[in-house]
Scaffold this motif. Sequence first.
Motif, PDB file in Angstrom:
ATOM      1  N   ARG A 177       6.832  11.224  -3.414  1.00  0.00           N
ATOM      2  CA  ARG A 177       6.101  10.528  -2.355  1.00  0.00           C
ATOM      3  C   ARG A 177       4.689  11.108  -2.187  1.00  0.00           C
ATOM      4  O   ARG A 177       3.986  10.792  -1.241  1.00  0.00           O
ATOM      5  CB  ARG A 177       6.870  10.603  -1.037  1.00  0.00           C
ATOM      6  N   GLY A 178       4.289  11.955  -3.130  1.00  0.00           N
ATOM      7  CA  GLY A 178       3.011  12.653  -3.026  1.00  0.00           C
ATOM      8  C   GLY A 178       3.197  13.978  -2.301  1.00  0.00           C
ATOM      9  O   GLY A 178       4.125  14.148  -1.514  1.00  0.00           O
ATOM     10  N   TRP A 191       2.765   6.755 -11.112  1.00  0.00           N
ATOM     11  CA  TRP A 191       3.953   6.168 -10.502  1.00  0.00           C
ATOM     12  C   TRP A 191       4.343   4.876 -11.223  1.00  0.00           C
ATOM     13  O   TRP A 191       3.476   4.148 -11.737  1.00  0.00           O
ATOM     14  CB  TRP A 191       3.691   5.917  -9.011  1.00  0.00           C
ATOM     15  N   SER A 246       4.990   1.649 -10.861  1.00  0.00           N
ATOM     16  CA  SER A 246       4.773   0.581  -9.888  1.00  0.00           C
ATOM     17  C   SER A 246       3.587  -0.253 -10.357  1.00  0.00           C
ATOM     18  O   SER A 246       2.984   0.030 -11.392  1.00  0.00           O
ATOM     19  CB  SER A 246       4.479   1.168  -8.504  1.00  0.00           C
ATOM     20  N   THR A 264       0.862  -0.197  -8.899  1.00  0.00           N
ATOM     21  CA  THR A 264      -0.324   0.635  -8.625  1.00  0.00           C
ATOM     22  C   THR A 264      -0.013   2.071  -9.051  1.00  0.00           C
ATOM     23  O   THR A 264       0.173   2.950  -8.212  1.00  0.00           O
ATOM     24  CB  THR A 264      -0.694   0.573  -7.131  1.00  0.00           C
ATOM     25  N   ASP A 292      -1.520   4.636 -10.063  1.00  0.00           N
ATOM     26  CA  ASP A 292      -2.351   5.776  -9.679  1.00  0.00           C
ATOM     27  C   ASP A 292      -2.323   6.043  -8.174  1.00  0.00           C
ATOM     28  O   ASP A 292      -3.036   6.935  -7.695  1.00  0.00           O
ATOM     29  CB  ASP A 292      -3.783   5.546 -10.150  1.00  0.00           C
ATOM     30  N   VAL A 293      -1.497   5.298  -7.448  1.00  0.00           N
ATOM     31  CA  VAL A 293      -1.333   5.509  -6.003  1.00  0.00           C
ATOM     32  C   VAL A 293      -0.069   6.330  -5.774  1.00  0.00           C
ATOM     33  O   VAL A 293       1.049   5.873  -6.054  1.00  0.00           O
ATOM     34  CB  VAL A 293      -1.246   4.170  -5.247  1.00  0.00           C
ATOM     35  N   ALA A 294      -0.235   7.545  -5.287  1.00  0.00           N
ATOM     36  CA  ALA A 294       0.901   8.443  -5.074  1.00  0.00           C
ATOM     37  C   ALA A 294       1.912   7.825  -4.118  1.00  0.00           C
ATOM     38  O   ALA A 294       1.546   7.296  -3.062  1.00  0.00           O
ATOM     39  CB  ALA A 294       0.420   9.786  -4.526  1.00  0.00           C
ATOM     40  N   SER A 304       3.713   5.190  -4.502  1.00  0.00           N
ATOM     41  CA  SER A 304       3.764   3.721  -4.472  1.00  0.00           C
ATOM     42  C   SER A 304       5.117   3.200  -4.963  1.00  0.00           C
ATOM     43  O   SER A 304       5.724   3.746  -5.888  1.00  0.00           O
ATOM     44  CB  SER A 304       2.628   3.135  -5.300  1.00  0.00           C
ATOM     45  N   THR A 334       7.011  -0.551  -5.903  1.00  0.00           N
ATOM     46  CA  THR A 334       7.053  -2.009  -6.056  1.00  0.00           C
ATOM     47  C   THR A 334       8.268  -2.342  -6.925  1.00  0.00           C
ATOM     48  O   THR A 334       9.101  -1.473  -7.202  1.00  0.00           O
ATOM     49  CB  THR A 334       5.764  -2.564  -6.715  1.00  0.00           C
TER      50      THR A 334
END
Length: 288
Positions: free
Chosen positions: A97-98, A123, A125, A127, A129-131, A133, A135
């Motif tokens: 989850r970062g 990740w 997902s 996205t 590069d979004v910690a 994330s 989907t």
Amino acid sequence: MLSRFRRTALLALMALSLPAGHALAQTDAPLRVMSFNVRTPVDTEPGRRWEDRRDAMVALLRDQHPAVFGTQELVEKQADYLVEHLPGYRWFGEGRRGGKGDEHMGVFYDSAQLTVVESGNFWLSDTPDVAGSITWGNLMPRMVTWALFQRQADGKRFYLLNTHLPYRDEDEPRRVLGARLIVDRLAALPKDIPVVVTGDFNSEPGSTTYQAFTRALGDARRLAGKVDGPRLTFHDFSGKPTVELDWILVRGFRVDRFSTLDDRPGGVLPSDHFPVQADLRFPATPGR
């Protein structure tokens, strides 16, 4: 007297030659890689508790001494215990989850053998590069921790990617999406640098997830010149495995040996998965 002097001189010359020979042996040595789902420390039953099995895990790792190993379900207190009791090893990774909380895809390496050139996370997902994330309908974040390593003995480099895919039977389409994303990332890496992917894939060979991966990677178990241990890996602390969820996948390496490690140091099972391990050979250097 002269004969004794000659023997002594010969022994001295042999001793002087050892470091160079040893260095050559090091450069020709295989790279030992392990994948290990260490089981998050949530169990309360005797024998399954982290405190009951952590020393068995340390004993197994000391005995096998991989140059690098990718873990799944790792939390920070487990990582701290392992590096405290495995001198020379270091680790890196981010929580799914970062930050430092939750489970990590932590990667451990022997700092006397390997140097980290660069490392990071992405990740699985839309996205990546979004910690943290999520989907595709996943219940929780799924991710990859990766590094470019350099072997100190000879300067040879390789990439390692480590992951843990979703576990439900109905998650197979999501595992396939994760596999495709990882394969797409691999396609952007330099073709002349070997790659190894470790993980708990929660899917078996022959599945659509496996097919998605093996379009671009080889299964180390099936490429190995020698195979030891059971084929199946997940045993739920029974010691009797039922499915083959843990793999090592490669590109650009030859595989000397593959092992499923069903050791019980001190009679204790270190985890609910057997770790898997491969001894890998770098491709021959052109002109040698």
